[in-house]
Write an enzyme that holds these catalytic residues in place. Structure first.
Site, short mmCIF file in Angstrom:
data_model
loop_
_atom_site.label_atom_id
_atom_site.label_comp_id
_atom_site.label_asym_id
_atom_site.label_seq_id
_atom_site.Cartn_x
_atom_site.Cartn_y
_atom_site.Cartn_z
N HIS A 44 -33.76 21.15 -12.20
CA HIS A 44 -32.33 20.89 -12.33
C HIS A 44 -32.10 19.54 -13.02
O HIS A 44 -33.02 18.75 -13.22
CB HIS A 44 -31.66 20.92 -10.97
CG HIS A 44 -31.57 22.30 -10.39
ND1 HIS A 44 -30.91 22.58 -9.21
CD2 HIS A 44 -32.06 23.50 -10.83
CE1 HIS A 44 -31.00 23.89 -8.95
NE2 HIS A 44 -31.69 24.45 -9.92
N GLU A 46 -30.71 16.75 -12.08
CA GLU A 46 -31.05 15.54 -11.33
C GLU A 46 -32.54 15.22 -11.41
O GLU A 46 -32.94 14.06 -11.52
CB GLU A 46 -30.64 15.70 -9.86
CG GLU A 46 -29.15 15.91 -9.65
CD GLU A 46 -28.74 17.37 -9.59
OE1 GLU A 46 -27.87 17.70 -8.78
OE2 GLU A 46 -29.34 18.19 -10.34
N CYS A 78 -32.09 19.36 -4.83
CA CYS A 78 -31.89 18.13 -5.60
C CYS A 78 -31.45 16.97 -4.70
O CYS A 78 -31.73 15.81 -5.01
CB CYS A 78 -30.87 18.35 -6.70
SG CYS A 78 -31.44 19.49 -7.99
N THR A 155 -4.01 45.22 -34.54
CA THR A 155 -5.45 45.03 -34.37
C THR A 155 -6.29 46.02 -35.17
O THR A 155 -7.49 45.81 -35.35
CB THR A 155 -5.85 45.18 -32.89
OG1 THR A 155 -5.57 46.51 -32.45
CG2 THR A 155 -5.08 44.19 -32.04
N ALA A 156 -5.71 47.10 -35.62
CA ALA A 156 -6.45 48.11 -36.38
C ALA A 156 -5.44 49.02 -37.08
O ALA A 156 -4.28 49.14 -36.66
CB ALA A 156 -7.35 48.93 -35.46
N SER A 162 -10.87 48.63 -38.44
CA SER A 162 -10.54 47.26 -38.06
C SER A 162 -11.46 46.21 -38.67
O SER A 162 -11.36 45.03 -38.32
CB SER A 162 -10.59 47.13 -36.52
OG SER A 162 -11.90 47.39 -36.04
N ARG A 178 -19.49 34.89 -27.10
CA ARG A 178 -20.43 35.87 -26.56
C ARG A 178 -21.65 35.18 -25.96
O ARG A 178 -22.13 35.53 -24.88
CB ARG A 178 -20.89 36.84 -27.65
CG ARG A 178 -19.86 37.85 -28.11
CD ARG A 178 -20.50 38.77 -29.15
NE ARG A 178 -19.58 39.74 -29.71
CZ ARG A 178 -19.92 40.60 -30.67
NH1 ARG A 178 -21.16 40.60 -31.15
NH2 ARG A 178 -19.03 41.46 -31.14
N GLY A 292 -10.50 47.87 -26.91
CA GLY A 292 -9.27 48.32 -27.53
C GLY A 292 -8.05 48.04 -26.68
O GLY A 292 -8.14 47.45 -25.59
#
Length: 364
Positions: A44, A46, A78, A155-156, A162, A178, A292
């Site tokens: 970790h 620390e 830790c 959107t499409a 699209s 992502r 969608g």
């Protein structure tokens, strides 16, 4: 603490399912050690900082973005490492929402005679780990709904076409979202229409070292084609269905692909709340929703969207094109869903709007 937060952000794409944490050790106004949590199962923040500080840690102040852990997980506590290093003071940005810690780490430090403070830059620390905190407190992941639209909110095209509404810079920005997510979720309609890969691809990052988010497909009747592009990608795919069909499940069977049957909602589709609860049990912190209008609308109506990220391109697509959300129950102006805009910025030739659903008090 600001330095510790910047260090923590270096683990944005690699620590899942653990939180991103940074630590800085300061003695006599100088940084003598620093570190961040790099990957689940590794030391970790620390520990890294104390190792670099060495004997200079004695009597020093440790600034850490999350309360030091006090339990044995994949690594030792830790809090014990800080006590053994004889630091004089520990400042934590926020208390750990994990019930296994939840104040116990800070109390262990106090019991050892170490001066303790918490709450410095707490909101900034929370923004690094919204999914981890929400999973611990509410038992469901943080959901970020990403959408791309034209200036007139489309959107499409009516045909479903699209690609591409936004420019390369916006699409690269989406890959960063992502990459920081535990899972990317979509519906079967999007898969059948676009055949997306749903992977994270970042320029300057080794594809082999980058953690690929879990791909989640909501597919109530197991229509997912065995040749779908997302099934050919590295990483894992989870297909959520409402039917048990051994033949279709067998057709999808391959390493990294799993099928789970969960309750369907009144609309005959996988119940979003049940899906998120299941994902929380898999230690999914952040869900990146790319879907969608129907699935995005259902998640929004159910109160399960924590953040909206909408990319707006400077062009018009016309009345026949598809809208952002399918929200059939909004018949009157008074029923509209108010949003709190938190950020607007240019991304290449497009605009990125970050917003959240306003609370009832704000909406009133």
């Amino acid at each position: 603490m600001a330095r510790a937060l910047r260090l923590a952000a270096r683990g944005l794409f690699t620590t899942d399912p653990n939180p991103r944490v940074g630590c800085v050790v300061v003695s006599d106004g100088k940084i003598v050690g620093e570190g961040w949590h790099e990957r689940a199962g590794s030391p970790h923040a620390e520990v890294h900082a104390l190792q670099r500080a060495g004997s200079a840690a004695a009597g020093a102040t440790a600034y850490v973005t999350l309360e030091p852990c006090s339990h044995h997980g994949r690594t030792p506590p830790c809090a014990d490492a800080l006590i053994a290093s004889r630091v004089g003071r520990v400042v934590a940005a926020m208390q750990d929402p994990n019930p296994q810690v939840a104040g116990k780490g800070l109390q262990a430090l106090r019991d050892a005679g170490i001066d303790v403070a918490a709450g410095l830059l707490e909101q900034e620390a929370l923004s690094l780990n919204p999914g981890f905190a929400q999973r611990m407190r509410l038992g469901r992941p943080w959901v970020r709904c990403k959408l791309a639209m034209s200036l007139d909110g489309r959107t499409a095209k009516a045909s479903g076409e699209s690609k591409w509404i936004t420019g390369p810079a916006a699409r690269e920005d989406v890959h960063r979202l992502r990459a920081r997510s535990s899972a990317v979720m979509t519906g079967i309609g999007t898969v059948l229409a676009d055949d997306p890969s749903l992977t994270a691809r970042l320029e300057g990052h080794d594809a082999g070292a980058l953690l690929q988010p879990l791909r989640v497909v909501l597919d109530s009747s197991l229509q997912l084609p065995p040749g779908a592009g997302l099934l050919q990608q590295p990483g894992e795919t989870l297909v959520v269905t409402g039917v048990e069909d051994p033949a279709r499940e067998a057709a999808l069977a391959r390493p990294g692909v799993s099928v789970v049957t969960l309750p369907l909602g009144d609309d005959g589709r996988p119940d979003p709340r049940s899906v998120l609860q299941y994902l929380a049990r898999l230690e999914v912190n952040e869900v990146h929703l790319e879907a969608g209008a129907r699935l995005s609308g259902a998640m929004l109506e159910a109160g399960l969207v924590d953040e909206l990220v909408i990319y707006m391109a400077p062009h018009l697509m016309g009345d026949a094109a598809r809208g952002l959300f399918h929200l059939p129950g909004l018949d009157r102006v008074a029923q509209r869903i108010r949003l709190e805009v938190r950020d607007i910025r240019a991304v290449g030739g497009d605009w990125r709007i970050t917003a959240a659903v306003a609370s009832q008090d704000e909406a009133g």
